[in-house]
Enzyme design. Structure first.
Site, mmCIF file in Angstrom:
data_model
loop_
_atom_site.group_PDB
_atom_site.id
_atom_site.type_symbol
_atom_site.label_atom_id
_atom_site.label_comp_id
_atom_site.label_asym_id
_atom_site.label_seq_id
_atom_site.Cartn_x
_atom_site.Cartn_y
_atom_site.Cartn_z
ATOM 1 N N HIS A 1 39.105 35.141 38.208
ATOM 2 C CA HIS A 1 38.757 34.096 37.228
ATOM 3 C C HIS A 1 37.747 33.170 37.882
ATOM 4 O O HIS A 1 37.804 32.928 39.097
ATOM 5 C CB HIS A 1 40.000 33.293 36.815
ATOM 6 C CG HIS A 1 40.972 34.086 35.999
ATOM 7 N ND1 HIS A 1 40.698 34.535 34.724
ATOM 8 C CD2 HIS A 1 42.222 34.538 36.291
ATOM 9 C CE1 HIS A 1 41.738 35.210 34.254
ATOM 10 N NE2 HIS A 1 42.677 35.240 35.181
ATOM 11 N N HIS A 44 53.311 45.400 37.902
ATOM 12 C CA HIS A 44 53.554 44.124 38.612
ATOM 13 C C HIS A 44 54.991 43.583 38.481
ATOM 14 O O HIS A 44 55.229 42.480 37.988
ATOM 15 C CB HIS A 44 52.549 43.046 38.211
ATOM 16 C CG HIS A 44 52.224 42.913 36.743
ATOM 17 N ND1 HIS A 44 53.186 42.816 35.771
ATOM 18 C CD2 HIS A 44 51.026 42.841 36.106
ATOM 19 C CE1 HIS A 44 52.591 42.691 34.597
ATOM 20 N NE2 HIS A 44 51.284 42.715 34.754
ATOM 21 N N HIS A 100 41.554 44.350 37.417
ATOM 22 C CA HIS A 100 40.754 43.856 36.284
ATOM 23 C C HIS A 100 39.304 43.740 36.746
ATOM 24 O O HIS A 100 38.997 42.882 37.577
ATOM 25 C CB HIS A 100 41.284 42.496 35.815
ATOM 26 C CG HIS A 100 42.690 42.560 35.284
ATOM 27 N ND1 HIS A 100 42.984 42.786 33.958
ATOM 28 C CD2 HIS A 100 43.888 42.472 35.914
ATOM 29 C CE1 HIS A 100 44.304 42.813 33.786
ATOM 30 N NE2 HIS A 100 44.875 42.632 34.962
ATOM 31 N N LEU A 101 38.441 44.600 36.214
ATOM 32 C CA LEU A 101 37.022 44.564 36.618
ATOM 33 C C LEU A 101 36.190 43.694 35.681
ATOM 34 O O LEU A 101 35.034 43.396 35.973
ATOM 35 C CB LEU A 101 36.443 45.982 36.680
ATOM 36 C CG LEU A 101 36.988 46.873 37.799
ATOM 37 C CD1 LEU A 101 36.364 48.268 37.741
ATOM 38 C CD2 LEU A 101 36.768 46.258 39.176
ATOM 39 N N ARG A 102 36.790 43.308 34.526
ATOM 40 C CA ARG A 102 36.198 42.295 33.616
ATOM 41 C C ARG A 102 34.946 42.725 32.867
ATOM 42 O O ARG A 102 34.452 41.945 32.059
ATOM 43 C CB ARG A 102 35.900 40.989 34.360
ATOM 44 C CG ARG A 102 37.086 40.372 35.075
ATOM 45 C CD ARG A 102 38.182 39.974 34.141
ATOM 46 N NE ARG A 102 39.178 39.129 34.808
ATOM 47 C CZ ARG A 102 40.450 39.079 34.462
ATOM 48 N NH1 ARG A 102 40.912 39.821 33.460
ATOM 49 N NH2 ARG A 102 41.282 38.280 35.090
ATOM 50 N N ASP A 155 46.932 43.954 41.033
ATOM 51 C CA ASP A 155 46.707 43.129 39.836
ATOM 52 C C ASP A 155 45.549 42.146 40.088
ATOM 53 O O ASP A 155 45.602 40.976 39.694
ATOM 54 C CB ASP A 155 47.973 42.382 39.401
ATOM 55 C CG ASP A 155 47.842 41.810 37.984
ATOM 56 O OD1 ASP A 155 46.836 42.099 37.303
ATOM 57 O OD2 ASP A 155 48.747 41.059 37.563
ATOM 58 N N ASN A 167 50.726 35.915 36.113
ATOM 59 C CA ASN A 167 51.717 36.429 35.178
ATOM 60 C C ASN A 167 51.991 37.895 35.490
ATOM 61 O O ASN A 167 51.069 38.705 35.398
ATOM 62 C CB ASN A 167 51.176 36.296 33.746
ATOM 63 C CG ASN A 167 52.255 36.536 32.731
ATOM 64 O OD1 ASN A 167 53.433 36.537 33.071
ATOM 65 N ND2 ASN A 167 51.875 36.769 31.494
ATOM 66 N N ASP A 222 48.084 45.776 28.880
ATOM 67 C CA ASP A 222 48.284 44.793 29.959
ATOM 68 C C ASP A 222 47.623 43.445 29.677
ATOM 69 O O ASP A 222 46.528 43.358 29.127
ATOM 70 C CB ASP A 222 47.754 45.320 31.286
ATOM 71 C CG ASP A 222 48.066 44.363 32.431
ATOM 72 O OD1 ASP A 222 49.249 44.128 32.688
ATOM 73 O OD2 ASP A 222 47.115 43.821 33.033
HETATM 74 O O1 DOR Z 1 48.048 37.173 36.088
HETATM 75 C C1 DOR Z 1 47.613 37.969 35.276
HETATM 76 N N1 DOR Z 1 46.295 38.059 34.998
HETATM 77 N N2 DOR Z 1 48.482 38.747 34.635
HETATM 78 C C2 DOR Z 1 48.100 39.558 33.639
HETATM 79 O O2 DOR Z 1 48.918 40.254 33.118
HETATM 80 C C3 DOR Z 1 46.696 39.557 33.174
HETATM 81 C C4 DOR Z 1 45.793 39.129 34.237
HETATM 82 C C5 DOR Z 1 44.409 38.821 33.744
HETATM 83 O O3 DOR Z 1 43.831 39.621 32.992
HETATM 84 O O4 DOR Z 1 43.855 37.796 34.147
#
Ligand code: DOR
Length: 434
Positions: free
Chosen positions: A312, A232, A62-64, A308, A281, A152
């Site tokens: 955050h 995952h 996830h590069l956000r 994954d 998750n 996803d």
């Molecule tokens: O832990 C997770 N974070 N699982 C996901 O499926 C999405 C991801 C996120 O985008 O933060």
């Protein structure tokens, strides 16, 4: 020209595992052979014990960007990638706005070319806005450069939508990557359903929430002839579902993350109870699941290791467990965890580790890489299997620091990363001088 001299080259596709030299000409591999002598080439002596291998590829990151640049950007995420030994990443579409159209895909690719570190392969959404209603314009996404589609963060909402996605992607022979989660079973769960969640009063998510959805999708892949890739994978029941599909000849592949093959739900309780850096998750599962996943890696049932990487912000994670977002970073710890827990533990060979981290992601996404072949792009990872690594969160390149591995001491790390013939990362702690 640059000549990498004397490393242990591990290149499973070309059947090489031994002492070879690698000649790089511009952005390509010119030749791999023994005792190469080339006039005018800059010679880089690879210290003994280091491994030269095809560039590692993380197919779940996830590069956000766009939209959540306070967590990560394409520039910081790809800086983390190369520091972690990855020459390429595939990035998830749950950005803001969602990557469900060519405009967003092109934006990500532009940011990647500006950053000029790891290669970036965007993954498009299955459904518009990831709302689970209408299919996104998959042909447009493919044409813009997407290498797969996924919703996803969520599963593909209905069996019919998944059927259509699998039928549609057959035209391009790209996979549908599935976040397997039966949502009426997951409900608002936050941790693995088991002893520790019960003891702490956390709502549980059973492994079956994952495996039921995997079985739905494997059945639909069989029905349509499409390709499904289980993201995952965390539960032993899901591993059984994937084995079942593979035995039937269904086009199913799967990935596991380092945190799922290393950690268990015991971390919910100790050393830091309710630590939100162990909330992800799918959740960390119990020791039987973790051991099953390790067995699946060893016996070939698992195709890929992907991180994954889910950055955050500190403030978002610094809340009650229930309210924290799911996810941990992973790009800068994956290689050390693979060495320490898989290779040095005697679970897999180094060649198999490289299949999981390079050969198979390239094959599944049909992207360049996965082999050190003459004429191929010079994407090369130089690994240090015996480097003593202490995970130092403060030194990480990722903008976010939400990892449970801070302070861990691991054996194995990254010495350098070369993308398109350019040295984009050198680890000052290695004996390599580039
Ligand atoms: O832990 C997770 N974070 N699982 C996901 O499926 C999405 C991801 C996120 O985008 O933060």
């Amino acid at each position: 020209m640059m000549l990498l001299k004397g490393g242990r080259v591990v290149d499973p596709v070309n059947g090489r595992d031994g002492s070879f030299d690698v000649l790089i000409d511009g952005d390509r591999i010119a030749r791999v052979g023994r005792d190469l002598a080339v006039d005018g080439a800059t010679v880089v002596e690879i210290p003994s014990g280091l491994v030269v291998c095809p560039g590692l590829i993380d197919m779940h990151v996830h590069l956000r960007e766009p939209g959540q640049e306070h967590k990560e950007t394409v520039a910081t995420g790809t800086a983390a990638a190369v520091a972690g030994g990855f020459t390429a990443v595939a990035c998830m579409p749950n950005t803001s706005p969602v990557n469900d159209n060519a405009g967003v895909t092109e934006y990500i690719l532009k940011k990647a070319s500006e950053a000029n570190l790891a290669r970036v392969y965007p993954i498009g959404a299955v459904s518009r806005g990831q709302q689970g209603e209408q299919l996104a314009d998959i042909a447009e996404l493919r044409q813009a450069g997407c290498v797969a589609i996924t919703d996803d963060g969520h599963p593909v909402a209905t069996a019919m939508l998944m059927r259509r996605a699998l039928e549609y992607t057959r035209m391009f022979d790209i996979p549908v990557i599935e976040h397997c989660e039966e949502q009426t079973l997951k409900v608002d769960g936050v941790a693995h359903e088991g002893y520790h969640a019960s003891a702490l009063g956390l709502r549980g998510i059973p492994g079956e929430a994952e495996s039921i959805m995997a079985l739905r999708d494997i059945s639909l892949a069989e029905l349509t002839g499409g390709r499904v890739h289980v993201a995952h994978m965390s539960a032993r029941q899901t591993l059984d579902a994937v084995r079942f599909g593979k035995a039937r000849g269904v086009r199913v592949t799967c990935e596991v993350t380092p945190h799922h093959f290393v950690l268990t739900d015991a971390l919910l309780a100790a050393p830091v109870p309710y630590d939100t850096n162990v909330k992800m998750n799918p959740p960390l599962r119990d020791a039987a699941d973790r051991d099953a996943i390790v067995a699946g890696i060893a016996d070939g049932s698992v195709d890929v290791i992907a991180t994954d990487h889910a950055p955050h912000h500190y403030d978002e994670k610094q809340v009650e467990f229930d309210r924290a977002p799911f996810g941990i970073t992973g790009l800068e710890t994956a290689v050390s965890l693979c060495f320490d827990r898989l290779v040095h533990a005697g679970c897999v060979s180094l060649a198999r580790m490289i299949e999981l981290l390079s050969v198979n992601p390239a094959r599944i996404l049909k992207i360049p890489g996965g082999a050190l072949s003459d004429g191929a792009p010079a994407d090369i990872s130089i690994l240090a299997p015996d480097m003593n690594v202490t995970v130092d969160v403060a030194r990480m390149r990722s903008k976010s620091k939400n990892t449970p591995f801070g302070g861990w001491k691991l054996r194995g790390g990254v010495a350098a990363t070369i993308v398109g013939g350019r040295v984009v990362f050198v680890n000052g702690d290695s004996r390599l001088r580039l």
